[in-house]
Design a protein around this motif. Structure first.
Motif, PDB file in Angstrom:
ATOM      1  N   SER A  60      18.750  -9.934  16.724  1.00 48.57           N
ATOM      2  CA  SER A  60      18.351 -11.342  16.662  1.00 48.57           C
ATOM      3  C   SER A  60      16.910 -11.593  17.077  1.00 48.57           C
ATOM      4  CB  SER A  60      19.285 -12.194  17.531  1.00 48.57           C
ATOM      5  OG  SER A  60      19.088 -11.916  18.889  1.00 48.57           O
ATOM      6  N   TYR A 145      15.608 -25.638  12.688  1.00 49.23           N
ATOM      7  CA  TYR A 145      16.564 -24.956  13.556  1.00 49.23           C
ATOM      8  C   TYR A 145      17.652 -25.905  14.067  1.00 49.23           C
ATOM      9  CZ  TYR A 145      12.542 -21.785  13.651  1.00 49.23           C
ATOM     10  OH  TYR A 145      11.484 -20.969  13.301  1.00 49.23           O
ATOM     11  N   LYS A 167      15.814 -19.437  21.641  1.00 48.73           N
ATOM     12  CA  LYS A 167      16.200 -19.003  20.293  1.00 48.73           C
ATOM     13  C   LYS A 167      15.787 -17.553  20.076  1.00 48.73           C
ATOM     14  CE  LYS A 167      14.112 -19.847  16.289  1.00 48.73           C
ATOM     15  NZ  LYS A 167      14.410 -18.678  15.421  1.00 48.73           N
ATOM     16  N   ASN A 171      16.933 -15.662  14.461  1.00 47.74           N
ATOM     17  CA  ASN A 171      18.082 -16.540  14.292  1.00 47.74           C
ATOM     18  C   ASN A 171      17.706 -17.838  13.592  1.00 47.74           C
ATOM     19  OD1 ASN A 171      19.650 -14.653  15.509  1.00 47.74           O
ATOM     20  ND2 ASN A 171      19.960 -15.772  17.419  1.00 47.74           N
ATOM     21  N   GLU A 173      19.085 -20.870  14.169  1.00 49.82           N
ATOM     22  CA  GLU A 173      19.246 -22.078  14.978  1.00 49.82           C
ATOM     23  C   GLU A 173      18.932 -21.766  16.443  1.00 49.82           C
ATOM     24  OE1 GLU A 173      22.740 -24.698  12.905  1.00 49.82           O
ATOM     25  OE2 GLU A 173      23.396 -22.931  14.006  1.00 49.82           O
ATOM     26  N   ASP A 175      19.742 -21.439  20.339  1.00 50.45           N
ATOM     27  CA  ASP A 175      20.952 -20.954  21.015  1.00 50.45           C
ATOM     28  C   ASP A 175      21.872 -22.106  21.391  1.00 50.45           C
ATOM     29  OD1 ASP A 175      19.646 -18.538  20.831  1.00 50.45           O
ATOM     30  OD2 ASP A 175      19.204 -18.385  22.982  1.00 50.45           O
ATOM     31  N   SER A 178      23.781 -23.221  18.113  1.00 46.93           N
ATOM     32  CA  SER A 178      24.735 -22.274  17.537  1.00 46.93           C
ATOM     33  C   SER A 178      25.869 -21.919  18.483  1.00 46.93           C
ATOM     34  CB  SER A 178      24.008 -20.992  17.127  1.00 46.93           C
ATOM     35  OG  SER A 178      23.426 -20.375  18.262  1.00 46.93           O
ATOM     36  N   VAL A 226      25.097 -14.747  14.321  1.00 45.44           N
ATOM     37  CA  VAL A 226      23.793 -15.400  14.384  1.00 45.44           C
ATOM     38  C   VAL A 226      23.337 -15.521  15.819  1.00 45.44           C
ATOM     39  CG1 VAL A 226      24.167 -16.741  12.316  1.00 45.44           C
ATOM     40  CG2 VAL A 226      24.865 -17.697  14.510  1.00 45.44           C
ATOM     41  N   GLY A 227      24.097 -14.959  16.734  1.00 39.64           N
ATOM     42  CA  GLY A 227      23.854 -15.158  18.140  1.00 39.64           C
ATOM     43  C   GLY A 227      22.855 -14.227  18.739  1.00 39.64           C
TER      44      GLY A 227
END
Length: 265
Positions: A60, A145, A167, A171, A173, A175, A178, A226-227
């Motif tokens: 990420s 985002y 973030k 990624n 978005e 954190d 998401s 996506v994390g």
């Protein structure tokens, strides 16, 4: 050596000067352990945190950090510029862009943080900007985002308390949007990333079985695909291995951030 030219025969002399047998093996092991311990103490003296290195578990933070990188971290208030936010020692992306301060390819500090009670490894992501309790921060955010253009449609808005919006560089978005992490309080920050060494973190990942984590197209067991970038911190009670410099962590290289410890990015 004795007066007649022979080596003394006491146990200490045999241990120090013996060239065969089990004593040689024991001596070499102890010498190696001592060398590792001295390196660990030196790294701790410089970084102020233990473990001082993290191994990155996922992608990420690509392309600025990649899976298997070993990342050296320090206490947030070490080597920090005067324009860091308050007494946190952290430079946000927002401030870094204004001050031409970049780390790992983009403005601002990359931090290793771990929300209490979240389980899993710490996360290594970039601090984007700082918010205050009750703030509608959507207008300061990059709309690319966010899932909505108003505070009502954005998680963690208004801000429930003071902290950082974060973030992963790769990624889509924040954190806090998401679900990777809530707004990050400064006391949750374990360290700030300073230097990355490619590939060295893989050793730590193998020992922590982090190489079995699948990121693409699914969850990694702690956060969605996506994390965050995962890291492991050697010597941390949150990891499965004991941390020593040279144990292939950082994950914090003797340490887990989403970087040895291992850390999620």
């Amino acid at each position: 050596m004795s007066d007649d030219g022979r080596q003394p025969d006491d146990p200490l002399s045999r241990f120090l000067h013996g060239e065969t047998g089990a004593l040689v093996f024991v001596r070499e092991v102890l010498t190696s352990v001592l060398a590792v311990a001295l390196v660990g103490l030196l790294l701790f003296a410089v970084s102020g945190v233990w473990p001082p290195m993290v191994a990155v578990e996922s992608g990420s933070m690509e392309p600025h950090m990649e899976r298997g990188d070993l990342v050296f971290i320090t206490e947030p208030d070490r080597f920090t510029p005067e324009f860091a936010h308050g007494d946190t020692g952290i430079v946000t992306y927002e401030t870094g862009a204004a001050e031409a301060y970049t780390t790992f390819g983009e403005p601002g500090s990359v931090i290793v943080y771990h929300p209490p009670g979240s389980g899993g490894s710490p996360i290594i992501h970039r601090a984007r900007f700082h918010v205050q309790e009750g703030e509608n921060w959507v207008d300061r955010a990059n709309p690319d985002y966010l899932p909505a253009t108003s505070c009502e449609g954005v998680p963690a808005c208004p801000a429930p308390y003071d902290g950082f919006i974060t973030k992963g560089d790769a990624n889509a978005e924040y954190d806090q949007v998401s679900g990777i992490a809530p707004v990050v309080k400064s006391e949750w920050v374990h360290g700030v990333a300073r230097v990355r060494v490619p590939y060295l973190g893989y050793v730590r990942l193998v020992f922590s079985e982090a190489v079995l984590v699948q990121i693409d197209g699914g969850a990694d067991g702690v956060v969605p695909a996506v994390g965050g970038e995962r890291v492991s911190v050697t010597g941390s009670e949150r990891t499965t291995t004991t941390g020593v410099v040279g144990s292939a962590s950082p994950t914090l290289a003797t340490g887990s951030a989403h970087g040895t410890p291992t850390a999620t990015a």
